[in-house]
Design a protein around this motif. Structure first.
Motif, PDB file in Angstrom:
ATOM      1  N   VAL A   1       9.371   7.091 -18.016  1.00  0.00           N
ATOM      2  CA  VAL A   1       9.948   7.723 -16.826  1.00  0.00           C
ATOM      3  C   VAL A   1       9.365   7.103 -15.560  1.00  0.00           C
ATOM      4  CG1 VAL A   1      10.130   9.879 -15.523  1.00  0.00           C
ATOM      5  CG2 VAL A   1      10.466   9.887 -17.998  1.00  0.00           C
ATOM      6  N   GLY A   2       8.051   6.906 -15.531  1.00  0.00           N
ATOM      7  CA  GLY A   2       7.404   6.308 -14.359  1.00  0.00           C
ATOM      8  C   GLY A   2       7.895   4.898 -14.093  1.00  0.00           C
ATOM      9  N   ILE A   3       8.061   4.093 -15.146  1.00  0.00           N
ATOM     10  CA  ILE A   3       8.530   2.717 -14.979  1.00  0.00           C
ATOM     11  C   ILE A   3       9.963   2.690 -14.457  1.00  0.00           C
ATOM     12  CG2 ILE A   3       9.155   0.618 -16.249  1.00  0.00           C
ATOM     13  CD1 ILE A   3       6.704   1.169 -18.043  1.00  0.00           C
ATOM     14  N   LEU A   4      10.822   3.558 -14.991  1.00  0.00           N
ATOM     15  CA  LEU A   4      12.211   3.612 -14.531  1.00  0.00           C
ATOM     16  C   LEU A   4      12.288   3.990 -13.049  1.00  0.00           C
ATOM     17  CD1 LEU A   4      13.972   5.335 -17.582  1.00  0.00           C
ATOM     18  CD2 LEU A   4      14.115   2.935 -16.876  1.00  0.00           C
ATOM     19  N   ILE A   5      11.478   4.963 -12.637  1.00  0.00           N
ATOM     20  CA  ILE A   5      11.468   5.366 -11.227  1.00  0.00           C
ATOM     21  C   ILE A   5      10.961   4.215 -10.358  1.00  0.00           C
ATOM     22  CG2 ILE A   5      10.408   6.928  -9.546  1.00  0.00           C
ATOM     23  CD1 ILE A   5      10.421   9.080 -11.714  1.00  0.00           C
ATOM     24  N   PHE A   6       9.934   3.511 -10.830  1.00  0.00           N
ATOM     25  CA  PHE A   6       9.413   2.371 -10.071  1.00  0.00           C
ATOM     26  C   PHE A   6      10.477   1.291  -9.900  1.00  0.00           C
ATOM     27  CE2 PHE A   6       7.550  -1.897 -10.153  1.00  0.00           C
ATOM     28  CZ  PHE A   6       6.817  -1.856  -8.977  1.00  0.00           C
ATOM     29  N   ILE A   7      11.236   1.004 -10.954  1.00  0.00           N
ATOM     30  CA  ILE A   7      12.278  -0.025 -10.876  1.00  0.00           C
ATOM     31  C   ILE A   7      13.325   0.356  -9.837  1.00  0.00           C
ATOM     32  CG2 ILE A   7      14.177  -1.114 -12.135  1.00  0.00           C
ATOM     33  CD1 ILE A   7      12.402  -0.975 -14.647  1.00  0.00           C
ATOM     34  N   VAL A   8      13.743   1.620  -9.862  1.00  0.00           N
ATOM     35  CA  VAL A   8      14.748   2.075  -8.885  1.00  0.00           C
ATOM     36  C   VAL A   8      14.188   1.985  -7.472  1.00  0.00           C
ATOM     37  CG1 VAL A   8      16.086   4.067  -8.098  1.00  0.00           C
ATOM     38  CG2 VAL A   8      15.917   3.563 -10.546  1.00  0.00           C
ATOM     39  N   MET A   9      12.929   2.396  -7.295  1.00  0.00           N
ATOM     40  CA  MET A   9      12.314   2.331  -5.970  1.00  0.00           C
ATOM     41  C   MET A   9      12.220   0.895  -5.473  1.00  0.00           C
ATOM     42  SD  MET A   9       9.249   5.115  -6.425  1.00  0.00           S
ATOM     43  CE  MET A   9       8.337   4.379  -5.083  1.00  0.00           C
TER      44      MET A   9
ATOM     45  N   ILE B   1      13.890  11.729  -3.642  1.00  0.00           N
ATOM     46  CA  ILE B   1      14.701  12.442  -4.635  1.00  0.00           C
ATOM     47  C   ILE B   1      13.927  12.604  -5.942  1.00  0.00           C
ATOM     48  CG2 ILE B   1      16.787  12.303  -6.067  1.00  0.00           C
ATOM     49  CD1 ILE B   1      18.166  10.914  -3.713  1.00  0.00           C
ATOM     50  N   ALA B   2      13.307  11.520  -6.415  1.00  0.00           N
ATOM     51  CA  ALA B   2      12.571  11.579  -7.682  1.00  0.00           C
ATOM     52  C   ALA B   2      11.391  12.532  -7.592  1.00  0.00           C
ATOM     53  CB  ALA B   2      12.100  10.175  -8.064  1.00  0.00           C
ATOM     54  N   TYR B   3      10.620  12.412  -6.509  1.00  0.00           N
ATOM     55  CA  TYR B   3       9.453  13.272  -6.357  1.00  0.00           C
ATOM     56  C   TYR B   3       9.872  14.732  -6.188  1.00  0.00           C
ATOM     57  CZ  TYR B   3       5.118  15.182  -4.469  1.00  0.00           C
ATOM     58  OH  TYR B   3       3.996  15.956  -4.257  1.00  0.00           O
ATOM     59  N   GLY B   4      10.912  14.969  -5.389  1.00  0.00           N
ATOM     60  CA  GLY B   4      11.392  16.330  -5.197  1.00  0.00           C
ATOM     61  C   GLY B   4      11.865  16.961  -6.496  1.00  0.00           C
ATOM     62  N   PHE B   5      12.571  16.179  -7.329  1.00  0.00           N
ATOM     63  CA  PHE B   5      13.043  16.692  -8.617  1.00  0.00           C
ATOM     64  C   PHE B   5      11.871  17.044  -9.521  1.00  0.00           C
ATOM     65  CE2 PHE B   5      14.095  15.790 -13.071  1.00  0.00           C
ATOM     66  CZ  PHE B   5      15.118  16.717 -13.279  1.00  0.00           C
ATOM     67  N   LEU B   6      10.872  16.151  -9.598  1.00  0.00           N
ATOM     68  CA  LEU B   6       9.724  16.401 -10.465  1.00  0.00           C
ATOM     69  C   LEU B   6       8.931  17.624 -10.004  1.00  0.00           C
ATOM     70  CD1 LEU B   6       8.419  12.762 -11.075  1.00  0.00           C
ATOM     71  CD2 LEU B   6       9.600  14.243 -12.701  1.00  0.00           C
TER      72      LEU B   6
ATOM     73  N   PHE C   1       0.822  -1.205   0.000  1.00  0.00           N
ATOM     74  CA  PHE C   1       0.000   0.000   0.000  1.00  0.00           C
ATOM     75  C   PHE C   1       0.861   1.262   0.000  1.00  0.00           C
ATOM     76  CE2 PHE C   1      -3.362  -2.847   1.871  1.00  0.00           C
ATOM     77  CZ  PHE C   1      -4.210  -2.767   0.779  1.00  0.00           C
ATOM     78  N   GLN C   2       2.091   1.159   0.504  1.00  0.00           N
ATOM     79  CA  GLN C   2       3.027   2.272   0.394  1.00  0.00           C
ATOM     80  C   GLN C   2       3.314   2.573  -1.078  1.00  0.00           C
ATOM     81  OE1 GLN C   2       6.759   1.685   2.430  1.00  0.00           O
ATOM     82  NE2 GLN C   2       7.680   3.521   1.571  1.00  0.00           N
ATOM     83  N   LEU C   3       3.485   1.523  -1.889  1.00  0.00           N
ATOM     84  CA  LEU C   3       3.677   1.718  -3.326  1.00  0.00           C
ATOM     85  C   LEU C   3       2.432   2.348  -3.958  1.00  0.00           C
ATOM     86  CD1 LEU C   3       5.489  -1.572  -4.402  1.00  0.00           C
ATOM     87  CD2 LEU C   3       6.477   0.703  -4.108  1.00  0.00           C
ATOM     88  N   LEU C   4       1.261   1.993  -3.454  1.00  0.00           N
ATOM     89  CA  LEU C   4       0.022   2.574  -3.959  1.00  0.00           C
ATOM     90  C   LEU C   4      -0.080   4.057  -3.603  1.00  0.00           C
ATOM     91  CD1 LEU C   4      -2.524   1.702  -5.511  1.00  0.00           C
ATOM     92  CD2 LEU C   4      -3.649   1.337  -3.305  1.00  0.00           C
ATOM     93  N   ASP C   5       0.679   4.475  -2.620  1.00  0.00           N
ATOM     94  CA  ASP C   5       0.773   5.888  -2.254  1.00  0.00           C
ATOM     95  C   ASP C   5       1.837   6.590  -3.091  1.00  0.00           C
ATOM     96  OD1 ASP C   5       0.905   8.377  -0.996  1.00  0.00           O
ATOM     97  OD2 ASP C   5       2.068   7.614   0.689  1.00  0.00           O
ATOM     98  N   GLU C   6       3.001   5.971  -3.211  1.00  0.00           N
ATOM     99  CA  GLU C   6       4.156   6.656  -3.791  1.00  0.00           C
ATOM    100  C   GLU C   6       4.131   6.711  -5.318  1.00  0.00           C
ATOM    101  OE1 GLU C   6       7.318   5.703  -0.173  1.00  0.00           O
ATOM    102  OE2 GLU C   6       7.367   4.508  -2.018  1.00  0.00           O
ATOM    103  N   MET C   7       3.770   5.612  -5.975  1.00  0.00           N
ATOM    104  CA  MET C   7       3.765   5.626  -7.442  1.00  0.00           C
ATOM    105  C   MET C   7       2.730   6.598  -8.017  1.00  0.00           C
ATOM    106  SD  MET C   7       6.317   4.128  -8.462  1.00  0.00           S
ATOM    107  CE  MET C   7       5.909   4.471 -10.176  1.00  0.00           C
ATOM    108  N   PRO C   8       1.514   6.696  -7.462  1.00  0.00           N
ATOM    109  CA  PRO C   8       0.606   7.741  -7.956  1.00  0.00           C
ATOM    110  C   PRO C   8       1.155   9.152  -7.757  1.00  0.00           C
ATOM    111  CG  PRO C   8      -0.652   6.066  -6.814  1.00  0.00           C
ATOM    112  CD  PRO C   8       0.801   5.744  -6.581  1.00  0.00           C
TER     113      PRO C   8
END
Length: 271
Positions: A138-146, A158-163, A102-109
């Motif tokens: 871009v979203g898939i790459l960020i998800f893979i790193v996360m 870092i990703a969210y702050g940059f965006l 559920f954390q991923l359901l928060d962060e990826m959106p």
């Protein structure tokens, strides 16, 4: 940094937390502090105030989505309102359970929602398919790193702050070109409220021992939801200008709450 905070309950409703981050609000305190017949105890909410505060963002997102569909607004406008709704729904499930999936359901959106906001004020002449491919990659790459670094919340931050920072820079550059005073006013509202929300996030994260009674992470939800809504009003003006249309502010709820809608200009046909 805030430490994991939980009541010494032998069996938490959702099991022990599996997320890689926990917030300043103590877990399952509300249900242990009041009588069991309360409905929220039946739901087993881990962080009560952090969960409850998401309803404001859900309400704003759903209401904006309803208005955009009613006005037959451009797809990207409705998409951003939907993304706002989905972000806070994901956040609600995360704070209610403190489970990693559920954390991923928060962060990826959060990531995709910010990418959609970039798309909202993107005026490339290429097809929308190109923008959709870029956002997806871009979203898939960020998800893979996360996922590969799931023991740490730092990649997401870092990703969210940059965006967000790049979105602010792009929005301010558009702000300087718009002729609409209301667009500029709503952009300032957005920056102020989102900035105040970020200050609450920092205090909750790094000064937990001193600010825990104030539920600053819950205020982060309320203020960022408000900031996102006002940003959407300003960005709608930007879209109207990009399309050669006009926009107007429609006040709702006894003249206290604005909604910006685009008025399509009918172009005369040339013979």
């Amino acid at each position: 940094m805030a430490s994991l905070r939980s009541v010494n309950a032998t069996a938490p409703y959702w099991g022990h937390a599996t997320s890689n981050i926990d917030w300043c609000e103590e877990n399952y305190v509300v249900c242990h502090s009041f009588a069991q017949p309360f409905w929220w105890c039946l739901l087993g909410i881990a962080e009560f105030f952090n969960t409850l505060s998401n309803f404001w963002g859900i309400i704003l997102g759903l209401w904006g989505l309803r208005q955009s569909l009613k006005d037959k607004a451009e797809f990207r406008i409705s998409l951003c309102y939907f993304a706002c709704t989905f972000v806070f729904c994901g956040s609600l499930t995360f704070h209610a359970t403190l489970l990693y999936h559920f954390q991923l359901l928060d962060e990826m959106p959060m990531i995709y929602g910010t990418l959609f906001c970039h798309y909202m004020i993107y005026n490339d002449r290429r097809s929308p398919m190109f923008s959709g491919i870029v956002i997806s990659v871009v979203g898939i790459l960020i998800f893979i790193v996360m996922y590969l670094t799931r023991e740490s919340p730092l990649p997401l931050q870092i990703a969210y702050g940059f965006l967000v920072c790049t979105l602010i820079i792009r929005s301010v550059s558009r702000y300087q070109l718009t002729r609409y005073k209301a667009a500029k006013r709503y952009m300032w509202y957005a920056l102020y409220t989102y900035g105040a929300g970020f200050a609450c996030w920092l205090m909750d994260r790094h000064a937990c021992d001193y600010v825990s009674p104030f539920y600053f992470h819950a205020w982060w939800h309320v203020l960022t939801a408000t900031g996102c809504y006002f940003w959407m009003q300003s960005a709608t003006f930007f879209r109207a200008e990009a399309q050669g249309n006009t926009a107007e502010v429609v006040m709702h709820f006894w003249g206290m709450w604005p909604y910006v809608r685009i008025k399509r200009t009918q172009r005369k046909k040339t013979k």
